[in-house]
Enzyme design. Structure first.
Site, short mmCIF file in Angstrom:
data_model
loop_
_atom_site.label_atom_id
_atom_site.label_comp_id
_atom_site.label_asym_id
_atom_site.label_seq_id
_atom_site.Cartn_x
_atom_site.Cartn_y
_atom_site.Cartn_z
CG ASP A 82 47.60 16.11 20.55
OD1 ASP A 82 46.60 16.83 20.33
OD2 ASP A 82 48.77 16.53 20.39
CD GLU A 147 47.65 22.37 20.23
OE1 GLU A 147 47.86 23.59 20.17
OE2 GLU A 147 47.96 21.70 21.24
CD GLU A 148 49.20 19.97 23.91
OE1 GLU A 148 50.10 20.84 23.84
OE2 GLU A 148 48.12 20.16 24.47
CG ASP A 176 43.65 24.19 22.24
OD1 ASP A 176 43.64 23.72 23.38
OD2 ASP A 176 44.58 24.00 21.43
CG HIS A 208 90.92 20.12 30.47
ND1 HIS A 208 91.23 21.20 31.26
CD2 HIS A 208 90.81 19.07 31.32
CE1 HIS A 208 91.30 20.82 32.52
NE2 HIS A 208 91.05 19.52 32.58
#
Lengths: 457, 457
Positions: A82, A147-148, A176, A208
């Site tokens: 991936d 993995e990512e 990796d 506000h």
């Protein structure tokens, strides 16, 4: 060009719309290994739960096996196919999904992270096959597709396969990461990571700042007060106990760092700063790899857009993380952070503070005298004719620690990525040189690791 | 029901896609005034430049005049007919653009801010016309369509019209705010606002906090250090000189505050906090209206999403503002903030700091003994049979100060909105009671103000 075909698949695991591509990528990897005669399985690792409550099938994990000779060593190669997101608009010079060769560099998303390294191992096996040579070791593959985004589902799978797939594995190899310079490197450690959310909740809705400013105790003011007690700008961690827990730097380690090829000026140029936190190579490497640090990543819930909104944010969540090194313990770090008692109570704020440690990943450290490392040094010497740098990663590769804790096997990281490959960034590349010589190095490694004497059980 | 028709127009000035609706709204207002026999103009105030460089026509400003008797006083009523964004998804109970009457409250975007008050003034003029009575004063209107996004183009128009449209105006009336409680109020002051961007720039791009953490001086750490020197969590402003500049609270003022109807418990419930910054009514009102405060709104460039990104942000911009009160001076405040010398230099950071004051709006304060205020008190007494609260606004209404500075005329704020109208929020409403009694009050005011003796020039 199989790398070209693999890079062309947008196997972005963070984008749920690309999930079909990701499934296709896993199939493609499985098919390749099957065609080579491997015993291949696509292991179902279940569903992913999305933030909106829906579920989505996780990409299957590909396992493969070449050879099962009980008289041989068995290595298991871990990799992932991936990728991180990428699009032209991010500032790519070429289409990220069309592998482009410019001056010997192959540009494309996933080229270095991690498709080419996975293929280099596959090519190493193919090389033995092409020469009609028997593999000197049994070779297994475990290739994932998440993995990512945190290897969702993989740990459970490893636990489940501990006494099955991993039972005959001697060594686990991860490729990796990258070298530190042009000199090849072996990686023997990574830092862990404790990631915290510090949430302060005040009014029931944003107010506000003109109308209410001065009448309410603002959550942002409290939060800034808390964040200012974590680390001072010169890098000194202010959380009591953290620095004391760190394993002292040995003379031997100091000497190792001295020998590493690392250019401070290059490093400065790369990140675009005039001054680093430390001016000597050893200090810098030590703080990159083997000392903890605190990074404040940002604040959720506050105003973060362009322009000038006059808001008192009602609920703000600071995100910060502390990199873990031996001998720190995430459970202890969680207690040490303790902003509630250290800081928040003294503010006497009526707002509510909630601190959560959402990631508690331990560091990983290997023994560089281990035979797997000796085999790595020999293979590098054979192919590149140099002694490798022995380096660590400052980042966390949790899978290394998971493999170590669950399987008890020796782990080695054998990067072939260049120091300037641009992982996770625009214009990611893998050089032809690293890809081809890296394949040779893996071929040599399979031989070297086969020489490790098999001690009888 | 003209209010129903006006609310039905999505005159959202912040949404460029709604610009045709906004133009339509201005036409509609002009048409109404024209039908009543007013001398009406649609004044072109030019183009708006969008962030992408494109330009877009600003809504024209509607001016109108009823009567031009030089022996009479001339009042000028300012109002706006643009609105804040609103959609059902935000949590509205009814369609925000379909005025809905529930238990005597008229729900709809712009009902209170500012369409009904503008119409109440129009109805006041119509009442005299319906009764075939001569208006006791000349009445002018100036109605704009960009108030919610900063009154783009209006100041230039006022400057250009100073000796034309405004030449014969005696008093300027603004009805664009609300009461503090159920007791009618006159508003005699607003706070100003100095809005700052503090930008810290370090590396040339965002860095992975694992890979680089410990080696670079992080902009976020510097920024937190700076922000922690602005205000402490118990509300004490830490910037030297600010507190000293503030006009002291007089005994007379203290007494006025004592008499104001204001329920602390109500206020706490409304904003959903257990504890306010101050426990006494006078302290709270004083810090809402006539003391400065610092609000930290948020940070641009840092990680602000859900989840756990491990990033070292390269460039971060803190947004904070300091509310201005008499006798503060924005030019002096800009110098006083001076985080560079006060804080940043001592951090010895190699990162670059840039501080910009992007808004420098002054406070507005009127003399409550001025005849315009006496007329207001009398009109309220006549219609509501009570003495009004004399109040201020904590927020900034820059137009008041602009009118004062450019035209030199007396300004009065005559709110008819309720304290719980939900301006800028979901389920904005105007009560029938306030709308109808407010119209009567304006009718009475036109009479009362005509009694002010015209001093010969």
């Amino acid at each position: 060009y199989i790398l070209l075909e693999w890079v062309a698949i947008e196997s972005d695991s963070s984008n749920v719309l690309k999930r079909p591509d990701l499934h296709h990528m896993m199939e493609k990897a499985a098919q390749k290994l099957r065609l080579m005669g491997g015993m291949v399985e696509l292991v179902d690792i279940g569903q992913q739960e999305l933030p909106d409550g829906q579920t989505l099938a996780l990409p299957k994990v590909v396992t493969a096996q070449f050879g099962s000779d009980p008289n041989k060593r068995t290595v298991c190669i871990y990799g992932h196919v991936d990728v991180q997101p990428a699009k032209m608009d991010d500032g790519w010079a070429t289409d990220p999904y069309n592998l482009t060769d410019i001056n010997g560099n192959l540009y494309g998303r996933g080229a270095s992270d991690n498709k080419a390294p996975v293929l280099a191992w596959i090519h190493a096996v193919e090389a033995y096959q092409a020469l009609h040579m028997e593999l000197p070791v049994n070779v297994k593959f475990i290739i994932e597709g998440m993995e990512e985004t945190g290897s969702n589902g993989l740990e459970d799978m490893i636990v489940a396969q501990r006494d099955i797939f991993f039972s005959d594995v001697d060594y686990i190899i991860i490729s990796d990461c990258g070298w530190l310079s042009r000199r090849p490197a072996l990686t023997y450690g990574t830092r862990g990571n404790c990631y915290f959310f510090a949430e302060i909740e005040g009014p029931k809705q944003d107010l506000h700042s003109g109308v209410y400013g001065g009448t309410v105790i603002e959550p942002m003011t409290d939060l800034i007060g808390i964040l200012d007690t974590l680390i001072d700008p010169n890098g000194k961690i202010l959380i009591p106990g953290i620095r004391e827990a760190v394993a002292p730097l040995s003379d031997e380690e100091w000497k190792m760092y001295q020998d590493i090829q690392f250019d401070l000026e290059n490093y400065k140029n790369k990140i675009g700063v005039d001054q680093l936190m430390y001016n000597s190579k050893v200090d810098l490497l030590a703080h990159m790899w083997r000392y903890p640090t605190v990074s404040i990543h940002g604040i959720q819930g506050a105003f973060s857009d362009h322009g000038t909104k006059t808001v008192i944010p009602a609920k703000v969540v600071a995100k910060f993380s502390i990199r873990q090194v031996p001998n720190m313990d995430p459970a202890v770090v969680k207690k040490q952070v303790n902003v509630k008692n250290r800081t928040f109570l003294s503010l006497k704020s009526p707002n509510k503070l909630k601190v959560t440690m959402v990631i508690g990943a331990k560091p990983w450290l290997a023994d560089t005298q281990d035979p797997v490392f000796e085999a790595g040094k020999a293979a590098i010497k054979r192919v590149f004719n140099v002694d490798p740098d022995l380096i660590r990663e400052g980042a966390t590769i949790p899978i290394a620690r998971t493999f170590q804790d669950v399987t008890g096997k020796s782990i080695i990281m054998m990067p072939i990525g260049g120091f300037d490959d641009g992982l996770h960034s625009q214009n990611e590349k893998m050089s032809r040189y690293n890809y081809i010589e890296g394949t040779k190095y893996f071929i040599a490694y399979l031989h070297e690791v086969s020489l490790i004497k098999k001690t009888s059980v």
